[in-house]
Design a protein around this motif. Structure first.
Motif, short mmCIF file in Angstrom:
data_model
loop_
_atom_site.label_atom_id
_atom_site.label_comp_id
_atom_site.label_asym_id
_atom_site.label_seq_id
_atom_site.Cartn_x
_atom_site.Cartn_y
_atom_site.Cartn_z
N ARG A 235 0.84 -1.09 0.04
CA ARG A 235 -0.12 -0.18 -0.12
C ARG A 235 0.63 1.31 -0.15
N LYS A 236 2.17 1.19 0.71
CA LYS A 236 2.94 2.30 0.72
C LYS A 236 3.27 2.69 -0.56
N LYS A 237 3.49 1.51 -1.41
CA LYS A 237 4.16 1.69 -2.88
C LYS A 237 3.02 2.12 -3.77
N GLY A 238 1.82 2.14 -3.35
CA GLY A 238 0.81 2.49 -4.43
C GLY A 238 0.02 1.67 -4.78
N TYR A 239 -0.07 0.43 -4.21
CA TYR A 239 -0.97 -0.74 -4.78
C TYR A 239 -2.10 -0.99 -3.74
N ASN A 240 -2.93 -1.98 -4.36
CA ASN A 240 -4.13 -2.41 -3.23
C ASN A 240 -4.68 -1.01 -2.61
N LEU A 241 -5.07 0.01 -3.23
CA LEU A 241 -5.54 1.48 -2.52
C LEU A 241 -7.07 1.41 -2.61
N LYS A 242 -7.44 2.30 -1.56
CA LYS A 242 -8.98 2.36 -1.42
C LYS A 242 -9.31 3.72 -1.86
N TYR A 243 -10.17 4.16 -2.82
CA TYR A 243 -10.43 5.38 -3.37
C TYR A 243 -11.58 5.88 -2.61
N VAL A 244 -11.46 7.06 -1.66
CA VAL A 244 -12.44 7.76 -0.84
C VAL A 244 -13.06 8.95 -1.25
N LEU A 245 -14.19 9.30 -1.24
CA LEU A 245 -14.86 10.53 -1.45
C LEU A 245 -15.42 11.11 -0.17
N TRP B 240 -2.32 2.29 5.52
CA TRP B 240 -3.60 2.10 5.45
C TRP B 240 -4.27 1.77 3.94
N GLY B 241 -3.59 2.27 3.15
CA GLY B 241 -3.72 2.48 1.87
C GLY B 241 -5.23 2.95 1.26
N TYR B 242 -5.48 4.21 2.06
CA TYR B 242 -6.72 5.06 1.73
C TYR B 242 -6.23 6.16 0.87
N VAL B 243 -6.82 6.60 -0.28
CA VAL B 243 -6.53 7.95 -1.07
C VAL B 243 -7.86 8.42 -1.02
N VAL B 244 -7.94 10.01 -0.45
CA VAL B 244 -8.82 10.67 -0.39
C VAL B 244 -9.17 11.46 -1.81
N ARG B 245 -10.05 11.10 -2.55
CA ARG B 245 -10.17 12.04 -3.89
C ARG B 245 -10.55 13.36 -3.83
N LEU C 282 -24.82 12.80 -8.07
CA LEU C 282 -25.60 12.21 -8.81
C LEU C 282 -24.75 11.95 -10.25
N TYR C 283 -23.82 12.56 -10.48
CA TYR C 283 -22.95 12.42 -11.71
C TYR C 283 -21.70 11.39 -11.19
N ILE C 284 -21.22 11.67 -10.07
CA ILE C 284 -19.90 10.92 -9.61
C ILE C 284 -20.22 9.27 -9.29
N LEU C 285 -21.39 9.04 -8.64
CA LEU C 285 -21.70 7.68 -8.36
C LEU C 285 -21.72 6.84 -9.44
N PRO C 286 -22.63 7.12 -10.55
CA PRO C 286 -22.85 6.16 -11.66
C PRO C 286 -21.55 5.77 -12.40
N GLU C 287 -20.28 6.65 -12.13
CA GLU C 287 -18.97 6.03 -12.76
C GLU C 287 -18.40 5.08 -12.11
N ASN C 288 -18.69 4.96 -10.74
CA ASN C 288 -18.34 3.38 -10.14
C ASN C 288 -16.84 3.64 -10.10
N LYS C 289 -16.13 4.53 -9.82
CA LYS C 289 -14.67 4.59 -9.63
C LYS C 289 -14.38 4.84 -8.14
N LEU C 290 -15.18 4.59 -7.16
CA LEU C 290 -14.84 4.81 -5.78
C LEU C 290 -15.14 3.55 -5.01
N ASP C 291 -14.38 3.46 -3.90
CA ASP C 291 -14.69 2.21 -3.11
C ASP C 291 -15.43 2.63 -1.89
N GLU C 292 -15.26 4.06 -1.42
CA GLU C 292 -16.08 4.24 -0.19
C GLU C 292 -16.76 5.48 -0.47
#
Length: 469
Positions: free
Chosen positions: A142-152, A173-178, A204-214
């Motif tokens: 995760r520190k190297k940038g793999y297995n990350l979780k993208y959060v809004l 922890w592997g979290y990235v706040v978008r 309404l426009y961001i959620l349908p893109e399904n690019k977020l994990d949380e």
């Protein structure tokens, strides 16, 4: 996306646990029967190797099921390692108990009980090691940038800022706040590298893109009327949604909840020592500990009495009013370390570095904390405890209760001879606010193990302290 990876990872984790359980059992059998130190119990050799290893058909799936029940397959990116170790210990303890019950039920009296105990110890060790290796490996990737979780984040608030601060401080922890969505803060506003992307309606426009994990709902208190609609919108999209309240300064890290006929009730403060069994156990340790302490330290106290009498005028014991459990005042005992003075002078302030009122013997007693030994009698009398927040004088209690939030929480337990704040260096002329933070942590997270840890560390860190004047 991480959602798919998590499914495969859980299956791999389950397989690793199954292999570790089987390996631990095999090692236990080898140690029991195939080593030079093998100790054969009467009758156990009557069972064949096949009989012993046929037990694995029940043990392996049984332990995997127990691990599931103890929530050992849920994502724990930000969970402390000690909670996972605790779950391993609990699951194995229950597993051994159930195995023994099963042997009793089928009347299998020839099965080696010592083999079960060896398996219990080895399995705890190997499972802890395997899970630690997996955790360390994941943190490295995760520190190297793999297995990350993208959060809004939805809502700009103190909770959002604290969440971002913790995420940035823990890349493992592997979290990235978008970004953040908010209607009050202008778009483009930055906080520690995280930008406000736009208004909340942009969901309404961001959620349908399904690019977020949380989605983390971090609304400010004044926007809570929108909470239900936002949560409903996020859950309809299938994205995992969590709520981070903007009143975390009031609610503890592990809130105590009640179910009032379907209505969830959150208790603002859970104090484990309000539980009768916890209270009785702690009081029993206090009585035995203070009694033994008085006997062991009696030669030191006798020498101290003679030193005080021979070097300064006045009483040996100094009694001062302090505030204790449930805000009740009591007389706390200490060896006198200052020159005799008027009550008004005593109460004007606490001791500071190079205080001229402290005697030569007093300096030594304060530096080594030997002046606190008479408080063992306060503990025996039930006015204090071996471990707890240090008691303060009434005038300072009145002052701090107005200046420091949650200061009075410390009076929900007995004051202590030593405490979590003291072994972390907060004693004497140090920050009262930091001291209260440590006291509240102790009160909310009390266990008998924590008390033992504090008493142990006091021997090495608490008696001699640079802040003890």
């Amino acid at each position: 996306m991480i959602k798919d990876n998590q499914r495969y990872f859980n299956r791999l984790h389950l397989l690793v646990d199954a292999v570790v359980v089987a390996l631990s059992y095999s090692l236990a059998w080898l140690i029991k029967f195939k080593t030079p130190f093998a100790n054969t119990e009467p009758g156990v050799t009557a069972l064949s190797v096949a009989t012993y290893f046929s037990a694995l058909y029940f043990i392996v799936p049984g332990y995997v099921l127990l691990y599931y029940f103890f929530n050992m397959y849920t994502p724990k990116r930000a969970t402390r390692r000690k909670y996972e170790i605790s779950s391993i210990f609990k699951a194995n303890t229950v597993g051994v108990f159930l195995f023994m019950v099963m042997l009793f039920a089928v009347k299998q009296e020839h099965f080696s009980r010592s083999l079960i105990f060896i398996f219990y110890v080895i399995n705890i060790i190997l499972t802890t090691l395997s899970r630690s290796m997996i955790r360390n490996g994941l943190q490295y990737f995760r520190k190297k940038g793999y297995n990350l979780k993208y959060v809004l984040l939805v809502g700009y608030s103190r909770a959002a800022e604290e969440y971002i601060t913790r995420i940035n401080a823990n890349p493992q922890w592997g979290y990235v706040v978008r970004g953040i969505l908010d209607d009050r803060v202008p778009g483009g506003t930055l906080y520690k590298g995280v930008k406000v992307l736009g208004r909340i309606d942009n969901l309404l426009y961001i959620l349908p893109e399904n690019k977020l994990d949380e989605i983390a709902v971090t609304l400010a208190l004044e926007d809570y009327d929108r909470l239900e609609r936002i949560v409903d919108l996020c859950e309809k999209s299938g994205v995992h949604t969590k709520f981070i309240p903007d009143y975390n300064s009031l609610v503890p890290s592990r809130p105590y909840t009640e179910d009032l006929m379907g209505l969830p009730v959150i208790n603002i403060r859970y104090v484990p020592l309000t539980n009768t069994l916890n209270w009785v156990a702690k009081r029993a340790v206090d009585v035995v500990g203070s009694f033994c302490g008085i006997i062991i330290s009696s030669p030191i106290m006798l020498v101290t009495v003679l030193l005080i009498k021979c070097t300064s005028r006045g009483p040996v014991i100094f009694k001062q009013e302090r505030v204790g459990l449930h805000n009740k005042p009591f007389k706390m005992y200490k060896f006198r370390t200052m020159e005799l003075q008027k009550t008004s002078q005593e109460q004007k302030a606490w001791t500071v570095k190079d205080d001229p009122r402290v005697t030569k013997v007093g300096k030594l007693l304060r530096r080594t904390s030997l002046d606190e030994l008479p408080q063992l009698f306060n503990i025996l009398a039930g006015e204090m405890s071996l471990v707890g927040p240090r008691p303060e004088r009434p005038l300072f209690v009145e002052k701090f209760r107005e200046e420091i939030p949650r200061y009075m929480i410390k009076h929900q337990v007995r004051p202590g001879l030593t405490g979590w704040a003291q072994i972390n260096g907060y004693r004497g002329d140090t920050s009262i606010r930091k001291r209260i933070e440590y006291d509240i942590f102790y009160i909310e997270n009390w266990t008998m193990g924590l008390d033992i840890k504090i008493m142990f560390l006091t021997v090495f860190k608490g008696f001699i302290n640079k802040n003890a004047y």
